[in-house]
Design an enzyme around this catalytic site. Structure first.
Site, PDB file in Angstrom:
ATOM      1  NE  ARG A  61      51.903  51.780  43.279  1.00  0.00           N
ATOM      2  CZ  ARG A  61      50.980  51.079  42.658  1.00  0.00           C
ATOM      3  NH1 ARG A  61      49.948  51.694  42.104  1.00  0.00           N
ATOM      4  NH2 ARG A  61      51.079  49.773  42.567  1.00  0.00           N
ATOM      5  CG  ASP A 162      44.613  51.065  31.595  1.00  0.00           C
ATOM      6  OD1 ASP A 162      44.410  49.867  31.856  1.00  0.00           O
ATOM      7  OD2 ASP A 162      44.866  51.907  32.493  1.00  0.00           O
TER       8      ASP A 162
HETATM    9  C1  LIG Z   1      44.355  45.016  37.450  1.00  0.00           C
HETATM   10  S1  LIG Z   1      44.502  45.776  35.881  1.00  0.00           S
HETATM   11  C2  LIG Z   1      43.664  44.582  34.868  1.00  0.00           C
HETATM   12  C3  LIG Z   1      44.316  44.424  33.532  1.00  0.00           C
HETATM   13  C4  LIG Z   1      43.676  43.374  32.611  1.00  0.00           C
HETATM   14  N1  LIG Z   1      42.325  43.743  32.253  1.00  0.00           N
HETATM   15  C5  LIG Z   1      43.702  41.973  33.223  1.00  0.00           C
HETATM   16  O1  LIG Z   1      42.650  41.491  33.648  1.00  0.00           O
HETATM   17  O2  LIG Z   1      44.770  41.381  33.284  1.00  0.00           O
HETATM   18  C6  LIG Z   1      43.299  47.112  36.007  1.00  0.00           C
HETATM   19  C7  LIG Z   1      43.516  48.206  34.973  1.00  0.00           C
HETATM   20  O3  LIG Z   1      42.399  49.097  35.004  1.00  0.00           O
HETATM   21  C8  LIG Z   1      42.869  50.416  34.808  1.00  0.00           C
HETATM   22  N2  LIG Z   1      41.910  51.420  35.337  1.00  0.00           N
HETATM   23  C9  LIG Z   1      41.754  51.848  36.613  1.00  0.00           C
HETATM   24  N3  LIG Z   1      40.787  52.773  36.699  1.00  0.00           N
HETATM   25  C10 LIG Z   1      40.302  52.941  35.441  1.00  0.00           C
HETATM   26  C11 LIG Z   1      39.299  53.767  34.875  1.00  0.00           C
HETATM   27  N4  LIG Z   1      38.561  54.611  35.633  1.00  0.00           N
HETATM   28  N5  LIG Z   1      39.083  53.698  33.543  1.00  0.00           N
HETATM   29  C12 LIG Z   1      39.815  52.855  32.780  1.00  0.00           C
HETATM   30  N6  LIG Z   1      40.775  52.042  33.248  1.00  0.00           N
HETATM   31  C13 LIG Z   1      41.030  52.080  34.570  1.00  0.00           C
HETATM   32  C14 LIG Z   1      44.214  50.439  35.525  1.00  0.00           C
HETATM   33  O4  LIG Z   1      45.037  51.479  35.043  1.00  0.00           O
HETATM   34  C15 LIG Z   1      44.758  49.047  35.248  1.00  0.00           C
HETATM   35  O5  LIG Z   1      45.616  49.033  34.137  1.00  0.00           O
END
Ligand SMILES: C[S@@+](CC[C@H](N)C(=O)[O-])C[C@H]1O[C@@H](n2cnc3c(N)ncnc32)[C@H](O)[C@@H]1O
Length: 294
Positions: A61, A162
């Site tokens: 990435r 997000d």
């Molecule tokens: C694995 S996905 C989960 C998506 C959804 N909540 C689900 O359960 O299907 C995790 C998400 O958290 C976001 N994320 C990571 N670090 C974060 C932060 N510090 N603050 C807000 N969002 C964050 C990522 O960009 C990603 O889109």
């Protein structure tokens, strides 16, 4: 991937020219020191604890970012980032290292629970989806509200946030591969999606009545200020806490508590357990929490 040489070198003569044998030879070289530095930077920026086995992912990435800038050394790229705390590149760096895995109606048992929770509400329902990724989760919430509240759903508000601005752009577009949408209940597909034709063949778009309930905005859960306004009937914070350490999780939970209505529900991901992390919430059912003190 245009001519990139990918070769694991373990204990070979070539390995000696690098800082350790635990490295991957490609057109660029990611040293142990580079990897540690990347882990530290993403931890400081987003709270994400990158596991040791994520080295391959990190390489592929971030190599794209280096190539984008015509750079050949991770160390130089990282130094440039560190020198410019406000650089636009921080956003791309963070976007590159997030994991956006999600699905419509993921952990399906949460949605009937939400429906029961909001059915009798008199005031407009307010929900925060705190790691909304590419939009499947807030869309599932909106569909649940439309199914449960009928025309009353129009007053409902879902704030979907997000840290990843690329994921949010996809969420705002609301266009998904049809094979992903086909996994949904047929009635839902008919009611909530428009099938793409012509150059949109193979795609489906969520109908405007679904998108109308959702407001997308960037939000880093680590930021000192959150641009969201409670109180919420429910907060969905699923499958993100698992990437944070316990201290960070506890701080976030303490900040969620005052943003909830007294009977509000906090939804967690399948492998997340908040019971031993904060006493602000108590477990109500399978990965669903209520405020401990109302
Ligand atoms: C694995 S996905 C989960 C998506 C959804 N909540 C689900 O359960 O299907 C995790 C998400 O958290 C976001 N994320 C990571 N670090 C974060 C932060 N510090 N603050 C807000 N969002 C964050 C990522 O960009 C990603 O889109």
């Amino acid at each position: 991937m245009g001519g990139i040489l990918t070769r694991q070198v373990e204990g070979s003569a070539e390995a000696g020219q690098w800082a350790s044998g635990n490295q991957i030879e490609r057109d660029l070289i990611l040293t142990d020191a580079d990897f540690s530095r990347i882990r530290e930077l993403i931890y400081q920026r987003a709270g994400i604890v990158l596991a040791e086995h994520k080295r391959e992912m990190v390489y592929s990435r971030l190599a794209k970012r280096l190539r984008h800038h015509g750079m050949t050394h991770f160390a130089a790229y990282l130094s440039r980032l560190e020198r410019q705390p406000d650089a636009k590149e921080w956003e791309a760096f963070t976007n590159a290292l997030t994991t956006n895995l999600t699905a419509f109606f993921r952990e399906a048992h949460h949605f009937p629970l939400l429906a029961d929770h909001v059915r009798a509400k008199q005031e407009p329902v307010k929900i925060w989806c705190a790691a909304a990724s590419t939009g499947e989760e807030p869309c599932s919430l909106a569909m649940t509200l439309l199914e449960t509240l009928g025309p009353r759903a129009e007053q409902a508000r879902i704030t979907a946030t997000d840290i990843d601005t690329d994921a949010l752009s996809k969420a705002r577009a609301g266009i998904y591969p049809q094979e992903q949408v086909r996994k949904l209940d047929e009635v839902r597909v008919k009611r909530f999606f428009q099938k793409g034709a012509g150059r949109h063949e193979g795609l489906a778009r969520v109908r405007p009545e679904v998108s109308a309930l959702i407001e997308y905005m960037p939000l880093n859960l680590l930021a000192p200020q959150w641009p969201v306004k409670g109180p919420f009937d429910a907060i969905f914070c699923r499958n993100i806490m698992i990437y944070f350490d316990k201290t960070t999780q506890a701080k976030i939970l303490e900040r969620f508590a005052p943003l909830m209505k007294p009977d509000g529900l906090l939804f967690a991901g399948h492998s997340e357990n908040f019971s031993y992390i904060s006493d602000a919430f108590k477990l109500r059912g399978q990965t669903v929490y209520t405020l401990a003190k109302k």
